[in-house]
Design an enzyme around this catalytic site. Structure first.
Site, PDB file in Angstrom:
ATOM      1  CG  HIS A 163      -5.551  -3.975  -3.657  1.00 18.20           C
ATOM      2  ND1 HIS A 163      -4.691  -3.024  -3.135  1.00 18.20           N
ATOM      3  CD2 HIS A 163      -6.814  -3.500  -3.470  1.00 18.20           C
ATOM      4  CE1 HIS A 163      -5.404  -2.020  -2.652  1.00 18.20           C
ATOM      5  NE2 HIS A 163      -6.690  -2.287  -2.843  1.00 18.20           N
ATOM      6  CG  ASP A 203      -6.517   1.835  -1.560  1.00 20.02           C
ATOM      7  OD1 ASP A 203      -7.677   2.281  -1.525  1.00 20.02           O
ATOM      8  OD2 ASP A 203      -6.272   0.629  -1.430  1.00 20.02           O
TER       9      ASP A 203
END
Length: 460
Positions: free
Chosen positions: A273, A324
């Site tokens: 991220h 994810d």
């Protein structure tokens, strides 16, 4: 046995090439890539051939959770309210359901253009938080799922110890995640034979700075390095603004700043991220050689924010994509979302094209493959000698692609098709896993997934 594939057009690390003959050995490693060649009886690709895309960030069990949180449960929903619901789901996972869910997910990934996965695995223990008789039970379920589907895997067991900065005690609903540092290193040693048997790579995932105290992070990285000095290290970092604020309150520094000053961050690391960084952090993190693990559809689904990719690239930063939480399982969709988020934030077009007149889909594909390979710690960096024969062939007769030049076919695949619909075939280590858009396990794996999901969400 030597095998060959002839592609009228193929995307090599140096760009598009015509009439490419790709040769690989019995171990699935590419031994020759010859442009301007003749077919010489080789199998013919049905369309342009691309390097397989690595998926550098996956929480497999969350695929069965998709669609169950798309309602407003609080006055202002956020990542943190979503996490509470996800924990309730994680509490009900069994070894059998995890294997069924992961097998289907990995089949989906293969059908969607991913040829390998980095599994960030943090549900370790039984439902009451006690270890299984075999402490590796859930890790082994994931390795079996990857082997059944035929996807390459980098398994990243997660070190999780605290509920917040300053060594706050774990919450009751985090009991399935918690391990001591010594216990984690013992687990990695236990998993070495099983991983080696299927050419998997083992790494470590310190979950985040809020979940791993500084002393534990240092000892864990040292212990991993003693086991394998090249093993990858992945960490969630600076995903949420609240995380940044809490880190500043704890240490006086932002998460990425603290990590770079207190850990040996280098090319082995994947910063997952890294959404909320200052310009100085972008520069300093890029200079380490670490990979930024961008998960555009999940970051959009959770309201994380937008990674400043042009600034990262300005400093020579490396990056790859992951799915994810698997709100979307589609390699091309991640590239589309990444480019579109940059367009929306900058009010420009073709932001991630590498140079003037460059095709943005081509540039993104090559960069994501290279970064994903580095993050996975596996030789999957593209169609080149010494790399694994991980390949995707598009369908040149698909209506969105038909009669276009090859680079425009890739653009049409990313921006103009239904994304997976234009994929015809896929190979992992030279073994064809997808034909005519379908994996051989598609139907049985889907049925097992639905049954596992139903059992997991059923009321007691």
């Amino acid at each position: 046995m030597t095998q060959q594939l002839f592609a009228a057009d193929a995307l090599l690390p140096t760009g598009w090439a015509r009439n490419v003959l790709i040769t690989w050995d019995g171990a699935g490693r590419i031994t020759a890539v010859a442009p301007n060649a003749q077919p010489n009886g080789a199998a013919m690709a049905p369309g342009p051939v691309l390097p397989g895309m690595p998926n550098l960030h996956s929480h497999a069990f969350q695929r069965a959770f998709v669609g169950l949180t798309e309602y407003r449960g609080e006055s202002q929903d956020s990542f943190w309210s979503w996490r509470n619901l996800m924990y309730r789901f994680a509490a009900r996972i069994t070894p059998e359901s995890l294997e069924a869910i992961a097998t289907w997910l990995y089949v989906e990934m293969l059908e969607a253009g991913y040829t390998s996965v980095c599994e960030f695995h943090y549900v370790h223990h039984d439902q009451d938080g006690t270890p299984y008789a075999d402490d590796a039970t859930l890790s082994l379920a994931l390795l079996r799922a990857a082997q059944s589907a035929g996807i390459g895997i980098t398994l990243l067991p997660v070190l999780y110890q605290t509920s917040g900065f300053g060594a706050k005690p774990p919450r009751a609903d985090q009991a399935r995640f918690i391990r001591s540092t010594d216990n984690m290193l013992s687990l990695l040693e236990r998993l070495v034979p099983a991983a080696r048997a299927q050419a998997a790579v083992l790494g470590l995932a310190p979950h985040s700075l809020r979940a791993v105290p500084p002393g534990s992070l240092e000892v864990a990285v040292q212990g991993l390095t003693a086991l394998n000095a090249q093993a990858p290290i992945h960490i969630h970092i600076a995903e949420q603004t609240q995380e940044v604020q809490d880190c500043v309150a704890w240490s006086g520094q932002r998460p990425v700043q603290w990590l770079l000053e207190n850990a040996p961050v280098d090319e082995r690391w994947c910063l997952v991220h890294a959404t909320h960084m200052t310009p100085q952090e972008y520069q300093d993190a890029a200079r380490t050689g670490a990979v930024a693990g961008i998960c555009p559809t999940t970051e959009a689904n959770l309201g994380d924010g937008i990674f400043d990719m042009p600034l990262w690239l300005q400093h020579g930063g490396r990056w790859g994509v992951g799915s994810d939480s698997h709100a979307c399982v589609n390699a091309a969709e991640e590239l589309l979302m990444l480019e579109y988020s940059q367009r929306l934030s900058r009010q420009q077009r073709n932001v991630l094209a590498s140079t003037r007149h460059a095709e943005v889909a081509t540039a993104m594909t090559l960069q994501a493959v290279a970064g994903g390979s580095q993050a996975a710690g596996r030789p999957i960096a593209g169609l080149a000698v010494g790399q694994q024969a991980d390949m995707v062939a598009l369908d040149a007769h698909h209506v969105a692609l038909r009669d276009l030049p090859p680079h425009s076919m890739l653009s049409a695949h990313v921006f103009g098709s239904h994304r997976t619909s234009a994929i015809d075939s896929l190979w992992v280590a030279g073994v064809r896993r997808v034909s005519n858009g379908r994996h051989v396990l598609h139907e049985p794996a889907a049925q097992a997934f639905v049954a596992a999901r139903s059992a997991t969400i059923a009321p007691d």
